[in-house]
Design a protein around this motif. Structure first.
Motif, PDB file in Angstrom:
ATOM      1  N   GLY A  13       0.829  -1.200   0.000  1.00 16.86           N
ATOM      2  CA  GLY A  13       0.000   0.000   0.000  1.00 16.86           C
ATOM      3  C   GLY A  13       0.861   1.246   0.000  1.00 16.86           C
ATOM      4  N   GLN A  15       0.528   5.494   1.089  1.00 14.09           N
ATOM      5  CA  GLN A  15      -0.295   6.502   1.753  1.00 14.09           C
ATOM      6  C   GLN A  15      -0.843   7.513   0.749  1.00 14.09           C
ATOM      7  OE1 GLN A  15       0.788   8.263   5.613  1.00 14.09           O
ATOM      8  NE2 GLN A  15       2.779   7.396   5.123  1.00 14.09           N
ATOM      9  N   HIS A  49      -3.998   5.379   6.988  1.00 17.72           N
ATOM     10  CA  HIS A  49      -2.671   5.780   7.476  1.00 17.72           C
ATOM     11  C   HIS A  49      -2.441   7.277   7.266  1.00 17.72           C
ATOM     12  CE1 HIS A  49      -1.460   1.466   7.591  1.00 17.72           C
ATOM     13  NE2 HIS A  49      -0.801   1.925   8.622  1.00 17.72           N
ATOM     14  N   TYR A 132       0.449   3.494  14.093  1.00 15.85           N
ATOM     15  CA  TYR A 132       0.492   3.331  12.628  1.00 15.85           C
ATOM     16  C   TYR A 132       1.031   1.976  12.197  1.00 15.85           C
ATOM     17  CZ  TYR A 132       2.377   4.780   7.959  1.00 15.85           C
ATOM     18  OH  TYR A 132       2.707   4.883   6.632  1.00 15.85           O
ATOM     19  N   GLN A 136      -0.588  -1.159   9.948  1.00 16.61           N
ATOM     20  CA  GLN A 136       0.125  -1.721   8.785  1.00 16.61           C
ATOM     21  C   GLN A 136       0.200  -3.249   8.881  1.00 16.61           C
ATOM     22  OE1 GLN A 136       3.566   0.459   7.554  1.00 16.61           O
ATOM     23  NE2 GLN A 136       4.313  -1.160   6.206  1.00 16.61           N
ATOM     24  N   ASP A 139      -3.118  -4.534   7.885  1.00 19.11           N
ATOM     25  CA  ASP A 139      -3.293  -4.471   6.421  1.00 19.11           C
ATOM     26  C   ASP A 139      -2.760  -5.730   5.752  1.00 19.11           C
ATOM     27  OD1 ASP A 139      -4.068  -1.778   6.697  1.00 19.11           O
ATOM     28  OD2 ASP A 139      -2.039  -1.030   6.272  1.00 19.11           O
ATOM     29  N   GLN A 154      10.687   0.908   4.816  1.00 14.33           N
ATOM     30  CA  GLN A 154       9.622   0.155   5.488  1.00 14.33           C
ATOM     31  C   GLN A 154      10.108  -1.121   6.172  1.00 14.33           C
ATOM     32  OE1 GLN A 154       6.453   1.240   5.938  1.00 14.33           O
ATOM     33  NE2 GLN A 154       7.431   3.094   5.152  1.00 14.33           N
TER      34      GLN A 154
HETATM   35  N1  TRP Z   1       3.709   2.570   5.650  1.00 11.41           N
HETATM   36  C1  TRP Z   1       3.757   2.422   4.225  1.00 11.41           C
HETATM   37  C2  TRP Z   1       4.515   3.615   3.633  1.00 11.41           C
HETATM   38  O1  TRP Z   1       4.576   4.664   4.167  1.00 11.41           O
HETATM   39  C3  TRP Z   1       2.384   2.336   3.615  1.00 11.41           C
HETATM   40  C4  TRP Z   1       1.676   1.106   4.046  1.00 11.41           C
HETATM   41  C5  TRP Z   1       0.582   1.048   4.882  1.00 11.41           C
HETATM   42  C6  TRP Z   1       1.995  -0.223   3.697  1.00 11.41           C
HETATM   43  N2  TRP Z   1       0.211  -0.233   5.053  1.00 11.41           N
HETATM   44  C7  TRP Z   1       1.031  -1.055   4.353  1.00 11.41           C
HETATM   45  C8  TRP Z   1       2.977  -0.808   2.895  1.00 11.41           C
HETATM   46  C9  TRP Z   1       1.059  -2.430   4.221  1.00 11.41           C
HETATM   47  C10 TRP Z   1       2.996  -2.189   2.776  1.00 11.41           C
HETATM   48  C11 TRP Z   1       2.042  -3.006   3.430  1.00 11.41           C
HETATM   49  O2  TRP Z   1       5.030   3.484   2.591  1.00 11.41           O
END
Ligand code: TRP
Ligand code: AMP
Length: 338
Positions: A13, A15, A49, A132, A136, A139, A154
């Motif tokens: 994902g 943001q 997020h 946060y 994640q 997710d 990450q």
């Molecule tokens: N934290 C990630 C970023 O800033 C974005 C993200 C949110 C994400 N949930 C996730 C990335 C789950 C991978 C899987 O880039």
């Protein structure tokens, strides 16, 4: 070692805050495109997020369409991959709460991204910003995803996701219920640096307007930013060793390599001995060639909210069909009455 037996599943994902840039493209979106042909993939827009720091509501909506357009323009195919917005699938928030009760304060205290984003006055940061990385983890694990393509920044959040999965499996005596997700970080482009400072990553929030190439920059803006990129007076070395201690030169060579699929060594074999007066125009042509068409397609798609909305709605439905049964199982494991 995890003994998880489920299928391989890719999830990532981005943001929905700020413009998409070359770092997002090379570190993340381009990998999304490649992976969709080999595996089951889910790619979402992390709007929940985003609100961990203040977002103007109308801007947030526009940004969500902007990132959706970036995925599609770069080549993520909604008929192959599942594309959706996080807030449309309630399972993320449901699992996140349970994970808030699994994760330990001490684990979150170590998160460097929180420290960076909260700054000096952490007392005033939102509780959401602190937790946060727990969202994640939800997710990822609400789809029992096994592989997560992300940029280098990450890595620590992915380690936390693994810790949460492991602790959940252990505490509830549910061995291998959740996989321990693997980050997919390696590869050229995992860390693109600012064009103005080779020690800082390229970021949408950089105050210098020439530091970051946005996917929607036109050809003139791209060429200008590369022309103004910070360099040193030496010509390019012929071997990679010569890039040590030259972070700005290394970054530009790395961008060239990532966009052509060549190694740094191959790029230096071609340009070694030449000055930036020769290399920068070649790099500008390359970036324009690869990025400007994506920007054009983004502009076209962003004008068509109805189409983007239909893609997201379809994706959210497919995503929920995977995630809802996982939450149901988790609720049972935790001991909630059905
Ligand atoms: N934290 C990630 C970023 O800033 C974005 C993200 C949110 C994400 N949930 C996730 C990335 C789950 C991978 C899987 O880039
Ligand atoms: P963000 O915009 O911070 O939500 O990041 C979205 C994705 O792009 C994540 O996978 C990041 O790791 C990746 N990313 C962000 N900035 C960079 C960068 N400068 N270089 C490489 N990848 C990046």
């Amino acid at each position: 070692m995890s003994g998880y037996q489920g299928p391989m599943r890719v999830l990532s994902g981005i943001q929905t805050s700020g413009g998409m840039h070359l770092g997002n493209y090379l570190g993340a979106i381009r990998k999304f495109v490649d992976l969709q042909h080999e595996h089951e993939c889910l790619y979402f827009l992390a709007d929940m997020h985003s609100i961990t720091v203040w977002q103007e509501p109308e801007k947030l909506r526009a940004q969500t369409f902007h990132i959706a357009a970036a995925y599609l323009a770069a080549g993520v195919d909604p008929n192959i991959a599942t594309i959706f917005h996080q807030s449309a699938v309630r399972a993320h928030a449901q699992l996140a709460w349970i994970f808030n009760c699994v994760a330990r304060l001490g684990w979150l205290d170590r998160m460097t991204q929180f420290k960076d984003k909260a700054g000096k006055d952490a007392e005033r940061a939102s509780v959401g910003l602190y937790t946060y990385p727990v969202l994640q983890a939800a997710d990822i694990l609400v789809y029992k995803a096994t592989h997560v393509p992300v940029g280098q920044d990450q890595k620590q959040h992915l380690e936390l996701s693994r810790d949460i999965a492991g602790k959940f499996n252990h505490d509830f005596n549910a061995p291998d219920f959740f996989p321990l997700p693997e980050p997919l970080i390696k590869g050229p482009g995992a860390k693109i640096m600012s064009l103005r400072d080779g020690s800082k990553k390229m970021s949408k929030s950089d105050p210098s307007e020439n530091a970051c190439i946005f996917l929607r920059d036109d050809a003139d803006a791209i060429a200008r930013k590369i022309k103004k990129a910070k360099t040193d007076p030496e010509p390019l070395p012929s071997e990679e060793k010569g890039l040590e201690d030259r972070p700005e030169a290394a970054n530009l060579v790395g961008i060239y390599a990532a966009l052509t699929g060549k190694s740094n060594a191959e790029v230096l074999a071609e340009f070694g001995g030449q000055g930036f007066g020769a290399f920068k125009p070649a790099l500008a042509d390359l970036v324009v060639d690869k990025i400007a068409p994506i920007g054009n397609e983004m502009r076209r798609l962003e004008a068509d909210h109805a189409y983007l909305q239909s893609v997201l709605d379809g994706g959210a439905e497919r995503a929920a069909a995977i995630a809802d049964p996982v939450v149901k199982e988790v609720k049972d494991i935790v001991g909630f009455v059905a």
